[in-house]
Design a protein around this motif. Structure first.
Motif, PDB file in Angstrom:
ATOM      1  N   GLU A 149     -12.093 -46.353 -34.369  1.00 56.78           N
ATOM      2  CA  GLU A 149     -12.475 -44.377 -34.072  1.00 56.78           C
ATOM      3  C   GLU A 149     -13.414 -44.495 -33.107  1.00 56.78           C
ATOM      4  O   GLU A 149     -12.930 -43.919 -31.724  1.00 56.78           O
TER       5      GLU A 149
ATOM      6  N   PHE B 115     -11.120 -45.110 -29.944  1.00 55.64           N
ATOM      7  CA  PHE B 115      -9.945 -43.874 -29.328  1.00 55.64           C
ATOM      8  C   PHE B 115     -10.460 -43.523 -28.619  1.00 55.64           C
ATOM      9  O   PHE B 115      -9.974 -42.538 -28.270  1.00 55.64           O
ATOM     10  N   ASN B 116     -12.323 -43.110 -29.177  1.00 53.87           N
ATOM     11  CA  ASN B 116     -12.588 -42.079 -28.562  1.00 53.87           C
ATOM     12  C   ASN B 116     -13.361 -42.404 -26.872  1.00 53.87           C
ATOM     13  O   ASN B 116     -12.988 -41.547 -26.511  1.00 53.87           O
TER      14      ASN B 116
ATOM     15  N   PHE C  73     -10.981 -44.824 -24.879  1.00 53.51           N
ATOM     16  CA  PHE C  73     -10.234 -44.162 -24.399  1.00 53.51           C
ATOM     17  C   PHE C  73      -9.377 -42.995 -24.364  1.00 53.51           C
ATOM     18  O   PHE C  73      -8.795 -42.653 -23.194  1.00 53.51           O
ATOM     19  N   GLN C  74      -9.602 -42.200 -25.079  1.00 56.35           N
ATOM     20  CA  GLN C  74      -9.452 -40.854 -25.103  1.00 56.35           C
ATOM     21  C   GLN C  74     -10.723 -40.199 -24.037  1.00 56.35           C
ATOM     22  O   GLN C  74     -10.012 -39.355 -23.208  1.00 56.35           O
ATOM     23  N   GLY C  75     -11.519 -40.992 -23.953  1.00 55.61           N
ATOM     24  CA  GLY C  75     -12.362 -40.154 -22.049  1.00 55.61           C
ATOM     25  C   GLY C  75     -11.861 -40.916 -20.930  1.00 55.61           C
ATOM     26  O   GLY C  75     -12.135 -39.717 -20.752  1.00 55.61           O
TER      27      GLY C  75
ATOM     28  N   MET D 297      -9.040 -41.200 -20.764  1.00 57.61           N
ATOM     29  CA  MET D 297      -7.490 -40.813 -19.955  1.00 57.61           C
ATOM     30  C   MET D 297      -7.853 -39.425 -19.545  1.00 57.61           C
ATOM     31  O   MET D 297      -7.510 -38.510 -18.830  1.00 57.61           O
ATOM     32  N   ASP D 298      -9.152 -38.442 -20.270  1.00 56.45           N
ATOM     33  CA  ASP D 298      -8.740 -37.567 -20.318  1.00 56.45           C
ATOM     34  C   ASP D 298      -9.685 -37.495 -18.402  1.00 56.45           C
ATOM     35  O   ASP D 298      -9.732 -36.391 -18.443  1.00 56.45           O
TER      36      ASP D 298
END
Length: 219
Positions: free
Chosen positions: A157, A160-161, A163-165, A167-168
């Motif tokens: 988790e 993923f956070n 990676f998401q940050g 990419m955002d």
């Protein structure tokens, strides 16, 4: 004198008899020679008939073989079984059968090439899966040998956070810098965006900022 006249008369009779005999003999047909010529001529005619008959049979066999070949093509080639509306229920001509056969063979060649490419792709996928399998087996074996090693690892988790940050952040800069109105504008803007926003130092700053943000959320 009487004896002389008698002998002369007898000689004349004998001479005429010989002459008549020779004439009669010459007028009698030679049956032996004619029989020989007749049998020879009959043999020649029989030989010609045999050759003519053999040639006719060979020609018939050739035509039968060609006919059978065309019938086999019509039975094998699927498109020959479909009647064209322009032809109706008429029998397909040899030219149409040959053309449909050529088209079907070309289709089979394309299908074979396509299948060979698919087989090659599947072989590559199988090879990649085998490599991944070996790597995962090594990872599992390493965890089994050191069961306490994975306790301090970051959870999925959190990964993923992070990676998401990242990419955002990249998407925000991409959306602000790149125009997608047309393909030409996209091609012109995307390279400049990559040169500006994907530099190692810029990406490093983005990653550090995301890590600090995630850390502040966790603690």
């Amino acid at each position: 004198p009487a004896l002389f006249m008698e002998n002369a008369r007898k000689g004349s009779i004998v001479s005429r008899a010989n002459s008549i005999g020779s004439t009669s003999a010459s007028s009698v047909p030679n049956t032996d020679d004619e029989d020989s010529d007749y049998h020879q001529e009959s043999y020649k005619e029989s030989y010609k008939d045999q050759r003519r008959r053999a040639h006719t049979q060979a020609e018939q066999k050739r035509r039968d073989a060609i006919k059978k070949g065309y019938n086999d093509l019509q039975a094998i080639v699927p498109t020959c079984e479909q009647q064209d509306f322009s032809i109706g229920s008429q029998k397909l001509s040899k030219a149409i059968v040959l053309q449909k056969t050529i088209d079907y063979i070309q289709f089979l060649h394309k299908e074979k090439k396509k299948q060979e490419e698919e087989v090659s792709t599947l072989r590559k996928d199988v090879m990649a899966l085998k490599i991944m399998k070996v790597n995962y087996e090594q990872i599992v074996k390493a965890h089994q040998d050191n069961p306490n090693e994975g306790k301090n690892q970051v959870s999925d988790e959190v990964k993923f956070n992070v990676f998401q940050g990242i990419m955002d952040s990249l998407f925000q800069s991409f959306n602000a810098s790149v125009s997608v109105t047309s393909f030409q504008e996209l091609s012109a803007c995307v390279f400049s965006w990559i040169e500006e926003q994907c530099k190692p130092q810029t990406l490093r700053d983005v990653v550090i900022g995301v890590l600090h943000k995630v850390k502040s959320q966790l603690y």
